[in-house]
Design a protein around this motif. Sequence first.
Motif, PDB file in Angstrom:
ATOM      1  N   VAL A 136     -17.247 -11.755  15.007  1.00 44.47           N
ATOM      2  CA  VAL A 136     -17.743 -11.491  13.659  1.00 44.47           C
ATOM      3  C   VAL A 136     -18.661 -10.278  13.648  1.00 44.47           C
ATOM      4  O   VAL A 136     -18.540  -9.398  12.796  1.00 44.47           O
ATOM      5  N   ILE A 137     -19.572 -10.199  14.619  1.00 43.64           N
ATOM      6  CA  ILE A 137     -20.582  -9.138  14.616  1.00 43.64           C
ATOM      7  C   ILE A 137     -20.090  -7.973  15.471  1.00 43.64           C
ATOM      8  O   ILE A 137     -20.027  -8.058  16.693  1.00 43.64           O
ATOM      9  N   MET A 138     -19.710  -6.882  14.787  1.00 47.45           N
ATOM     10  CA  MET A 138     -19.288  -5.662  15.476  1.00 47.45           C
ATOM     11  C   MET A 138     -19.923  -4.477  14.764  1.00 47.45           C
ATOM     12  O   MET A 138     -20.255  -4.550  13.581  1.00 47.45           O
ATOM     13  N   ALA A 139     -20.059  -3.379  15.490  1.00 39.79           N
ATOM     14  CA  ALA A 139     -20.798  -2.223  14.989  1.00 39.79           C
ATOM     15  C   ALA A 139     -20.124  -1.528  13.805  1.00 39.79           C
ATOM     16  O   ALA A 139     -20.744  -1.282  12.782  1.00 39.79           O
ATOM     17  N   ASP A 140     -18.840  -1.208  13.932  1.00 34.99           N
ATOM     18  CA  ASP A 140     -18.206  -0.373  12.895  1.00 34.99           C
ATOM     19  C   ASP A 140     -17.790  -1.161  11.660  1.00 34.99           C
ATOM     20  O   ASP A 140     -18.048  -0.766  10.541  1.00 34.99           O
ATOM     21  N   MET A 141     -17.123  -2.253  11.850  1.00 34.51           N
ATOM     22  CA  MET A 141     -16.622  -3.080  10.752  1.00 34.51           C
ATOM     23  C   MET A 141     -16.727  -4.522  11.232  1.00 34.51           C
ATOM     24  O   MET A 141     -16.217  -4.848  12.301  1.00 34.51           O
ATOM     25  N   ASP A 142     -17.395  -5.360  10.474  1.00 36.22           N
ATOM     26  CA  ASP A 142     -17.553  -6.732  10.969  1.00 36.22           C
ATOM     27  C   ASP A 142     -16.241  -7.511  10.897  1.00 36.22           C
ATOM     28  O   ASP A 142     -15.285  -7.104  10.234  1.00 36.22           O
ATOM     29  N   GLY A 143     -16.200  -8.617  11.619  1.00 36.44           N
ATOM     30  CA  GLY A 143     -15.000  -9.437  11.698  1.00 36.44           C
ATOM     31  C   GLY A 143     -14.559  -9.989  10.356  1.00 36.44           C
ATOM     32  O   GLY A 143     -13.366 -10.167  10.110  1.00 36.44           O
ATOM     33  N   HIS A 144     -15.511 -10.238   9.475  1.00 30.66           N
ATOM     34  CA  HIS A 144     -15.144 -10.736   8.141  1.00 30.66           C
ATOM     35  C   HIS A 144     -14.282  -9.716   7.405  1.00 30.66           C
ATOM     36  O   HIS A 144     -13.273 -10.062   6.789  1.00 30.66           O
ATOM     37  N   GLU A 145     -14.684  -8.452   7.468  1.00 31.22           N
ATOM     38  CA  GLU A 145     -13.916  -7.405   6.786  1.00 31.22           C
ATOM     39  C   GLU A 145     -12.553  -7.221   7.452  1.00 31.22           C
ATOM     40  O   GLU A 145     -11.546  -7.017   6.776  1.00 31.22           O
ATOM     41  N   VAL A 146     -12.513  -7.291   8.768  1.00 25.17           N
ATOM     42  CA  VAL A 146     -11.233  -7.191   9.477  1.00 25.17           C
ATOM     43  C   VAL A 146     -10.312  -8.310   9.021  1.00 25.17           C
ATOM     44  O   VAL A 146      -9.140  -8.079   8.696  1.00 25.17           O
ATOM     45  N   CYS A 147     -10.829  -9.522   8.951  1.00 23.40           N
ATOM     46  CA  CYS A 147     -10.022 -10.674   8.521  1.00 23.40           C
ATOM     47  C   CYS A 147      -9.547 -10.491   7.083  1.00 23.40           C
ATOM     48  O   CYS A 147      -8.382 -10.764   6.772  1.00 23.40           O
ATOM     49  N   ARG A 148     -10.428 -10.023   6.193  1.00 22.61           N
ATOM     50  CA  ARG A 148     -10.031  -9.762   4.801  1.00 22.61           C
ATOM     51  C   ARG A 148      -8.839  -8.823   4.745  1.00 22.61           C
ATOM     52  O   ARG A 148      -7.876  -9.055   4.025  1.00 22.61           O
ATOM     53  N   ARG A 149      -8.917  -7.748   5.513  1.00 16.21           N
ATOM     54  CA  ARG A 149      -7.845  -6.746   5.507  1.00 16.21           C
ATOM     55  C   ARG A 149      -6.566  -7.294   6.132  1.00 16.21           C
ATOM     56  O   ARG A 149      -5.459  -6.989   5.657  1.00 16.21           O
ATOM     57  N   LEU A 150      -6.694  -8.079   7.180  1.00 20.55           N
ATOM     58  CA  LEU A 150      -5.512  -8.685   7.800  1.00 20.55           C
ATOM     59  C   LEU A 150      -4.797  -9.599   6.809  1.00 20.55           C
ATOM     60  O   LEU A 150      -3.573  -9.580   6.684  1.00 20.55           O
ATOM     61  N   LYS A 151      -5.566 -10.407   6.110  1.00 17.37           N
ATOM     62  CA  LYS A 151      -4.977 -11.378   5.178  1.00 17.37           C
ATOM     63  C   LYS A 151      -4.438 -10.709   3.916  1.00 17.37           C
ATOM     64  O   LYS A 151      -3.586 -11.267   3.229  1.00 17.37           O
ATOM     65  N   ALA A 152      -4.905  -9.490   3.611  1.00 14.34           N
ATOM     66  CA  ALA A 152      -4.429  -8.766   2.433  1.00 14.34           C
ATOM     67  C   ALA A 152      -3.141  -7.986   2.705  1.00 14.34           C
ATOM     68  O   ALA A 152      -2.424  -7.641   1.767  1.00 14.34           O
ATOM     69  N   ALA A 153      -2.842  -7.712   3.959  1.00  8.21           N
ATOM     70  CA  ALA A 153      -1.659  -6.911   4.310  1.00  8.21           C
ATOM     71  C   ALA A 153      -0.450  -7.814   4.527  1.00  8.21           C
ATOM     72  O   ALA A 153      -0.534  -8.802   5.259  1.00  8.21           O
ATOM     73  N   PRO A 154       0.675  -7.507   3.902  1.00 10.75           N
ATOM     74  CA  PRO A 154       1.864  -8.360   4.021  1.00 10.75           C
ATOM     75  C   PRO A 154       2.321  -8.575   5.468  1.00 10.75           C
ATOM     76  O   PRO A 154       2.734  -9.664   5.825  1.00 10.75           O
ATOM     77  N   GLU A 155       2.206  -7.546   6.296  1.00 10.39           N
ATOM     78  CA  GLU A 155       2.710  -7.670   7.666  1.00 10.39           C
ATOM     79  C   GLU A 155       1.785  -8.462   8.583  1.00 10.39           C
ATOM     80  O   GLU A 155       2.190  -8.877   9.669  1.00 10.39           O
ATOM     81  N   THR A 156       0.527  -8.707   8.183  1.00  9.11           N
ATOM     82  CA  THR A 156      -0.399  -9.453   9.043  1.00  9.11           C
ATOM     83  C   THR A 156      -0.988 -10.699   8.376  1.00  9.11           C
ATOM     84  O   THR A 156      -1.764 -11.411   9.004  1.00  9.11           O
ATOM     85  N   LYS A 157      -0.602 -10.969   7.146  1.00  8.59           N
ATOM     86  CA  LYS A 157      -1.227 -12.073   6.402  1.00  8.59           C
ATOM     87  C   LYS A 157      -1.014 -13.445   7.047  1.00  8.59           C
ATOM     88  O   LYS A 157      -1.841 -14.334   6.906  1.00  8.59           O
ATOM     89  N   ASP A 158       0.082 -13.610   7.793  1.00  7.30           N
ATOM     90  CA  ASP A 158       0.368 -14.906   8.410  1.00  7.30           C
ATOM     91  C   ASP A 158      -0.120 -15.013   9.854  1.00  7.30           C
ATOM     92  O   ASP A 158       0.080 -16.038  10.497  1.00  7.30           O
ATOM     93  N   THR A 159      -0.761 -13.971  10.365  1.00  4.58           N
ATOM     94  CA  THR A 159      -1.269 -14.007  11.736  1.00  4.58           C
ATOM     95  C   THR A 159      -2.532 -14.861  11.781  1.00  4.58           C
ATOM     96  O   THR A 159      -3.505 -14.572  11.084  1.00  4.58           O
ATOM     97  N   PRO A 160      -2.524 -15.927  12.585  1.00  6.82           N
ATOM     98  CA  PRO A 160      -3.720 -16.763  12.662  1.00  6.82           C
ATOM     99  C   PRO A 160      -4.885 -16.030  13.326  1.00  6.82           C
ATOM    100  O   PRO A 160      -4.702 -15.296  14.295  1.00  6.82           O
TER     101      PRO A 160
END
Length: 179
Positions: free
Chosen positions: A59-83
Amino acid sequence: MQHFLKAHPKLLIVDDQPLNIRVLRELFRSDCEVYMATSGEQALQLSRDLAPDLILLDVIMADMDGHEVCRRLKAAPETKDTPVIFVTGKDHVDDEAIGFELGAVDYIRKPFNSVVVRARVMNHLKLKLQSDLLREMAMVDGLTGITNRRGFDERFEAARAHARREQRPLSLLIIDIDY
């Protein structure tokens, strides 16, 4: 060890601390193809390129936190189903709730017990495999063994998005095989 998994599922470990990555890599290197990212942007790119079966995300990372990474993963069609499993030192109950609201399938606190982490990850990999098999069965005509309309629509949309992203042409040929 686990025979229900495909040969070597792809596991992406995302953490900006190399020591944490090494510890997790050692836990899974015999059962998984382990990939590593040390930033949010790198994680997003690898997720698109590799299509991992599971992502362990700090979750805690310098450039982009894990929450934002997860938001973007779940918003993208090709990665939305990746657990996604959050692995973090944040231990407040609200942090865990936020992780689940963002679409994570699990939340592991640091420092962690290796046996417990291994069991959780292997269970989620098994669930992912079963989900993939069910999705594949729903996309194939049982009589012909050929992709059905639902499968076609999904594959076409993915191919169209890829062509648009790469600014490349896309051709399509449809043949009716029923008669």
